[in-house]
Write an enzyme that holds these catalytic residues in place. Structure first.
Site: not given
Ligand code: 13P
Ligand code: G3H
Ligand code: ZN
Length: 326
Positions: A97, A149, A193-194, A227, A229, A269-270, A272
Site C-alpha cells: 500500500d 495513482e 485518508h484517516g 480513503g 473508511s 481500501n479500508i 481506519s
Molecule cells: P482509510 O483511512 O479511509 O481507511 O483509507 C485507507 C487507505 O486508503 C489505505 O491505502
Molecule cells: O493510507 C494509509 C493506510 O491507512 C496505511 O497507514 O501508513 O499508518 O500504515 P499507515
Molecule cells: Zn490509501
C-alpha cells in the site's frame, strides 16, 4: 533472504480478481494489517463471506511488524484460509500500500508480494509516469501487478499530509495508463485518508461524475478508491464513552461506496474503520474490567469486532461476498 515468487506462497495477483469484479459489479476489499489479530479477523471474515481478498501492507506496517515476519504471516494466512475452508483457498493477493519509491516496490516483489502500489501522486505528471513505468517494468517480469495513482487525496498518507483534494483530471488518465502500463489506477474523487475526514454537518460526496468521465476515457480499466473508511459513529461513541478523546468527524457514506463499487471501481481500501473497531473493543474491556491483564482478553474481543466489521463491509458495502469462486 532469498527472492521468492508469490505463486509459491499460494497468492494471486489482481488481474483476474479485477476482471471478475468489473463483470460482477462489486469491489474487492483491500484491508490493511500489521499484526496477527487483524490478519485472523480479515481471513475469517473473507472465508466466511466467500470473498476475494487483497491484504494490504504499508511501508509503516513493514517497519512495525518486520518485513520477513510479515511475508511469512501472509504465507501462513493462505494455509490458514485453506484450513478453515475445507481445503478450498479463496483468492488472496498480498499488496504493498502506498509504495513510496522503486526500492520499496522491488523489495516487496522480491519478498513475495503479488501486487504493489507505486504512489507517485505527489510528483509532477511526468515524474509520476517515469517512476511508475520503472516499477511496472520490474514487476511485470515476475507477473506482479501494479497500481498507480493520479490526483491527491486529502488526509494523511504515511508521512505525506494533504489539506485539500486535488481531483484526478480525466484528461490525464488515458495517457498515464498507456505510458506506464499500470494494471489499475487509484483516483482522487472526494474520499480522504484517516479518521478525521469531514466535519459533522458536512455532506461528503464521492464525485461520481468525475468517475463516469474517467470510465469513458479508459473503459473497462480497474479503478481503485483509497480513503474509503466510513468512520462509524457508534464506534466513535464507544471509544469516547470509555476514556477516548476522538474529535467529532464523519467519513464517506456506505451508500456512496456501494454505488462506486458497482462501477469500474474494483478495489476499495479500508484501514481506519478497522482501527476504530479494535480501539473501541479494547477500550471497553479496559474500562469494564480494569483488573484484566491477559492480552487475549482484550485482543480477542478486538478481533471479533474487526471480523464483524469486515463481514458487514463485504456483504453490504463492497458486494464482494459470494464471489470468491466465480
Ligand atoms: P482509510 O483511512 O479511509 O481507511 O483509507 C485507507 C487507505 O486508503 C489505505 O491505502
Ligand atoms: O493510507 C494509509 C493506510 O491507512 C496505511 O497507514 O501508513 O499508518 O500504515 P499507515
Ligand atoms: Zn490509501
Amino acid at each position: 533472504m532469498a527472492v521468492v515468487n508469490y505463486k509459491d506462497l499460494g497468492l494471486v495477483n489482481t488481474r483476474d480478481m479485477f476482471k471478475k469484479a468489473m463483470k460482477g459489479g462489486y469491489a474487492v476489499p483491500a484491508y490493511n494489517f500489521n499484526n496477527m489479530e487483524q490478519l485472523q479477523a480479515i481471513i475469517q471474515a473473507c472465508v466466511e463471506t466467500a470473498s476475494p481478498l487483497i491484504l494490504q501492507v504499508s511501508k509503516g506496517a513493514r517497519e512495525y511488524a518486520n518485513q520477513t515476519l510479515l511475508r511469512y504471516m501472509a504465507q501462513g494466512a493462505t494455509e490458514y484460509a485453506k484450513e478453515i475452508n475445507d481445503g478450498k483457498l479463496i483468492p488472496i493477493c498480498l499488496h504493498l500500500d502506498h509504495g513510496p519509491d522503486f526500492e520499496t516496490c522491488k523489495s516487496c516483489i522480491d519478498y513475495g508480494f503479488s501486487s504493489v502500489m507505486i504512489d507517485g501522486s505527489h510528483f509532477s505528471f511526468e515524474e509520476n509516469i517515469e517512476l511508475t513505468k520503472k516499477v511496472v517494468e520490474y514487476a511485470h517480469k515476475y507477473d506482479v501487478t501494479v497500481e498507480g495513482e493520479l490526483g491527491v487525496l486529502a488526509g494523511i498518507e504515511d508521512d505525506v499530509k494533504a489539506a485539500k483534494h486535488i481531483y484526478t483530471q480525466p484528461d490525464e488518465v488515458e495517457s498515464f495508463v498507456k505510458a506506464t502500463g499500470v494494471d489499475s489506477l487509484a483516483i482522487a474523487i472526494g474520499t480522504s485518508h484517516g479518521a478525521y475526514k469531514f466535519k459533522p454537518g458536512d455532506d461528503p460526496k464521492i464525485r461520481l461524475d468525475i468517475l463516469a468521465e474517467i470510465e469513458k476515457r479508459i473503459p473497462g480499466f480497474p479503478i481503485v478508491l483509497h480513503g474509503s473508511s466510513s468512520v462509524p459513529q457508534d464506534l466513535v461513541k464507544i471509544i469516547n464513552e470509555n476514556g477516548g478523546k476522538l474529535k467529532d468527524a464523519i467519513g464517506i457514506g456506505e451508500d456512496q461506496l456501494r454505488k462506486a463499487a458497482k462501477s469500474a471501481v474494483c478495489k476499495i481500501n479500508i484501514d481506519s474503520d478497522g482501527r476504530l473497531a479494535m480501539t473501541a473493543a479494547i477500550r471497553k474491556v479496559m474500562n469494564d474490567k480494569p483488573a484484566e491483564f491477559d492480552p487475549r482478553k482484550y485482543l480477542g474481543p478486538a478481533r471479533e469486532a474487526l471480523k464483524k466489521l469486515y463481514i458487514h463491509k463485504n456483504i453490504e458495502v463492497l458486494g464482494s461476498a459470494g464471489h470468491a469462486f466465480d
